[in-house]
Motif scaffolding. Sequence first.
Motif, PDB file in Angstrom:
ATOM      1  N   GLN A  37      -5.701  -6.421  -0.217  1.00 36.24           N
ATOM      2  CA  GLN A  37      -4.640  -7.096   0.526  1.00 36.24           C
ATOM      3  C   GLN A  37      -3.796  -7.971  -0.406  1.00 36.24           C
ATOM      4  OE1 GLN A  37      -4.033  -6.191   3.494  1.00 36.24           O
ATOM      5  NE2 GLN A  37      -2.339  -7.595   3.823  1.00 36.24           N
ATOM      6  N   SER A  38      -4.441  -8.501  -1.454  1.00 34.80           N
ATOM      7  CA  SER A  38      -3.710  -9.439  -2.314  1.00 34.80           C
ATOM      8  C   SER A  38      -2.580  -8.752  -3.084  1.00 34.80           C
ATOM      9  CB  SER A  38      -4.669 -10.146  -3.266  1.00 34.80           C
ATOM     10  OG  SER A  38      -4.801  -9.442  -4.468  1.00 34.80           O
TER      11      SER A  38
ATOM     12  N   PHE B 112       0.641  -5.655 -10.545  1.00 34.38           N
ATOM     13  CA  PHE B 112       0.798  -4.387  -9.830  1.00 34.38           C
ATOM     14  C   PHE B 112       0.272  -3.247 -10.677  1.00 34.38           C
ATOM     15  CE2 PHE B 112       4.340  -6.919  -8.016  1.00 34.38           C
ATOM     16  CZ  PHE B 112       3.819  -7.005  -6.732  1.00 34.38           C
ATOM     17  N   PRO B 113      -0.686  -2.486 -10.154  1.00 35.72           N
ATOM     18  CA  PRO B 113      -1.187  -1.332 -10.902  1.00 35.72           C
ATOM     19  C   PRO B 113      -0.063  -0.312 -11.001  1.00 35.72           C
ATOM     20  CG  PRO B 113      -2.457  -1.694  -8.859  1.00 35.72           C
ATOM     21  CD  PRO B 113      -1.272  -2.586  -8.810  1.00 35.72           C
TER      22      PRO B 113
ATOM     23  N   ALA C 129       3.404  -8.747  -3.574  1.00 28.88           N
ATOM     24  CA  ALA C 129       4.745  -8.191  -3.417  1.00 28.88           C
ATOM     25  C   ALA C 129       5.552  -9.001  -2.408  1.00 28.88           C
ATOM     26  CB  ALA C 129       4.666  -6.731  -2.983  1.00 28.88           C
ATOM     27  N   LEU C 130       4.933  -9.300  -1.257  1.00 30.51           N
ATOM     28  CA  LEU C 130       5.645 -10.088  -0.251  1.00 30.51           C
ATOM     29  C   LEU C 130       6.011 -11.460  -0.811  1.00 30.51           C
ATOM     30  CD1 LEU C 130       3.590  -9.308   2.976  1.00 30.51           C
ATOM     31  CD2 LEU C 130       5.888  -8.528   2.417  1.00 30.51           C
ATOM     32  N   GLY C 131       5.086 -12.045  -1.576  1.00 32.07           N
ATOM     33  CA  GLY C 131       5.303 -13.369  -2.147  1.00 32.07           C
ATOM     34  C   GLY C 131       6.456 -13.411  -3.132  1.00 32.07           C
ATOM     35  N   LEU C 132       6.797 -12.260  -3.692  1.00 30.72           N
ATOM     36  CA  LEU C 132       7.930 -12.206  -4.617  1.00 30.72           C
ATOM     37  C   LEU C 132       9.239 -11.955  -3.884  1.00 30.72           C
ATOM     38  CD1 LEU C 132       6.470 -10.103  -7.536  1.00 30.72           C
ATOM     39  CD2 LEU C 132       7.412 -12.383  -7.732  1.00 30.72           C
TER      40      LEU C 132
ATOM     41  N   MET D 252       7.639  -3.687  -0.466  1.00 34.09           N
ATOM     42  CA  MET D 252       6.217  -3.989  -0.611  1.00 34.09           C
ATOM     43  C   MET D 252       5.397  -2.704  -0.599  1.00 34.09           C
ATOM     44  SD  MET D 252       3.239  -4.191   1.359  1.00 34.09           S
ATOM     45  CE  MET D 252       3.519  -4.673   3.055  1.00 34.09           C
ATOM     46  N   LEU D 253       5.732  -1.793   0.332  1.00 31.92           N
ATOM     47  CA  LEU D 253       4.984  -0.535   0.411  1.00 31.92           C
ATOM     48  C   LEU D 253       5.144   0.268  -0.877  1.00 31.92           C
ATOM     49  CD1 LEU D 253       5.662   0.600   4.093  1.00 31.92           C
ATOM     50  CD2 LEU D 253       3.625  -0.467   3.143  1.00 31.92           C
TER      51      LEU D 253
END
Lengths: 267, 331
Positions: free
Chosen positions: B210-211, A112-113, B216-219, B226-227
């Motif tokens: 998108q990744s 994450f940036p 975030a969703l994957g965690l 996520m946003l």
Amino acid sequence: MPADNFEREKAIVNLQHEILNVDNLHAWFGDFHAVKGVSLAVQQGQVVALIGPSGCGKSTFIRCINRLHEEVPGARVQGRVTIGGQDIYGRGADPVRIRRYVGMVFQKPNPFPGLSIFENVAVGLKLGGISKRTVLDEQVERALRQAALWEEVKDKLRQPGTSLSGGQQQRLCIARALAVEPPVILMDEPTSALDPISTAKIEDLLHELKKSVTILIVTHNMQQASRVSDKTAFFLLGELIEYGETSQIFTNPARPKTEEYITGRFG
Amino acid sequence: MEEVSGGILDMIGKLMTKSSRREKRRDVHLGDRIFYYSLKASAWTLVFVLLLMFGLILQMAWPAFQHFGWRFLVTNEWNSVTSEFGALALIYGTVVSSLIALVLAVPMSIGVALFLNELAPRWLSTPLGFFVEMLAAIPSIVYGLWGLFVLAPFLRTYVQPPLVDHLGFLRLFEGPPLGVGMMAAGVILAIMIMPTITAICREVFRAIPQSNREAALGLGATRWEMLKLAVLRSSQAGMLGATILGLGRALGETMAVTMVIGNNPDIKVSLMASAQTMASILANQYAEADSPLHLSALTAVGLALFLVSLTINGIARFVVWRVNRKYVRGH
């Protein structure tokens, strides 16, 4: 021993052996039928490689195992997937909770940036509601050690995750997934964007990791599949063509299509 | 103004690097050479026109500066009868009305952009996005009319009385609810700058891979988490840039503000009092300025507006550069 107790013991024993069970899984993107009735079971502590030509549905398949596939507009899933005996597509199953137990590593490193190295690893724990400093410190160090990154970053945990090299970033992403101690980790071509040295480091890592985690890894690299995996699944046009011991798939495949693919005659 | 000042900075930067490592152009074809030099001439004309304007304004404003000196910027007496001119109230009016606009418009615009890009289905986001962009196409004077006949009475009747009753002790909301005034100007500016900020935020969000969202969703992030993680955090510089463009528009906006701000060059803490901005006093008094000193003072206000927006832009660019360096490149 009473019968129900016995049943439970048996279930636990089963659970220890069979961590993931997929039964007749179908997946669509709009009208496109990407995964066509795939069934497979994975034992705990194994590395399973998913191979097959581009567009054969292997990425879509693993994205169904943490319910990420359904996030794409127009995507649809049908079938039964159980992780540790729990039906993840069952009624009342919450995709957010499921994703906390199934780690995922993507094709391109995507720390994450704006988050430091430490924060990147701690993110999953924080999402899970853990905020105690000592627990976070401990878990982050453990995850970074597991991902073989600790020695390289221990003096610069406050620096942004994006300041690392590509290979380090990918190991950071693996540490991020490991931090919450998931029983299963999905890897979607995790080394395809990396140089050979970084790739070798991650392959070494997989050998260590499988002591504690079950890993499903999508790869286009046949050598990689044969090096890192215990079992190999060969996908073609959305179908699972063959699934078996890696040594057997690569030396003595049962299906002619598998042999044609691994010897490089198509794909 | 925003675009032009940025262009100049870029150009100066290019000139400075050019002198150190001169690259030789090798356009063999006559047509290419003519094309190159004609474009170069256009670019330089732009700089020339800007410098010319600056020089002319400076020349016209000079008598006022000579007469009042620094007092011009730090006093707030504006009286054409006694020929006392100080621009402080106007600077205050411009800054405060623009700040109100930002406070209202920035969160709203970011929210709208998030909704349109990340949450709304396509059949809804396309027409809705179109409507938001349409807001930018409405002429300023139409906003002014709407503000005068709809917004001001609405504020006077439904918004300001309860504010006075309940929050009057804050001093921000004291005095008679007039409708027109600082608050009306801020609100109308907010509506006017919202489409700009929204459109740029949407571009910024669109540029995020998108990744990152999937990571975030994957965690196990919820949609809101996520946003926050994947979208808002990595767009800080971009959102700041959007805010600055909005601010640039708010600082210089003239017609609509002139119609609703009440045109009283005075510094009042209350947001319900009438006020005056640098742009609105120019629109208001230019035609009837009779003494040379009055005219010169107005030009000086124009110069101050020019300098204020230049300074704010400079600071903001510096901040964007800093944020970028810290978060994106990561050193």
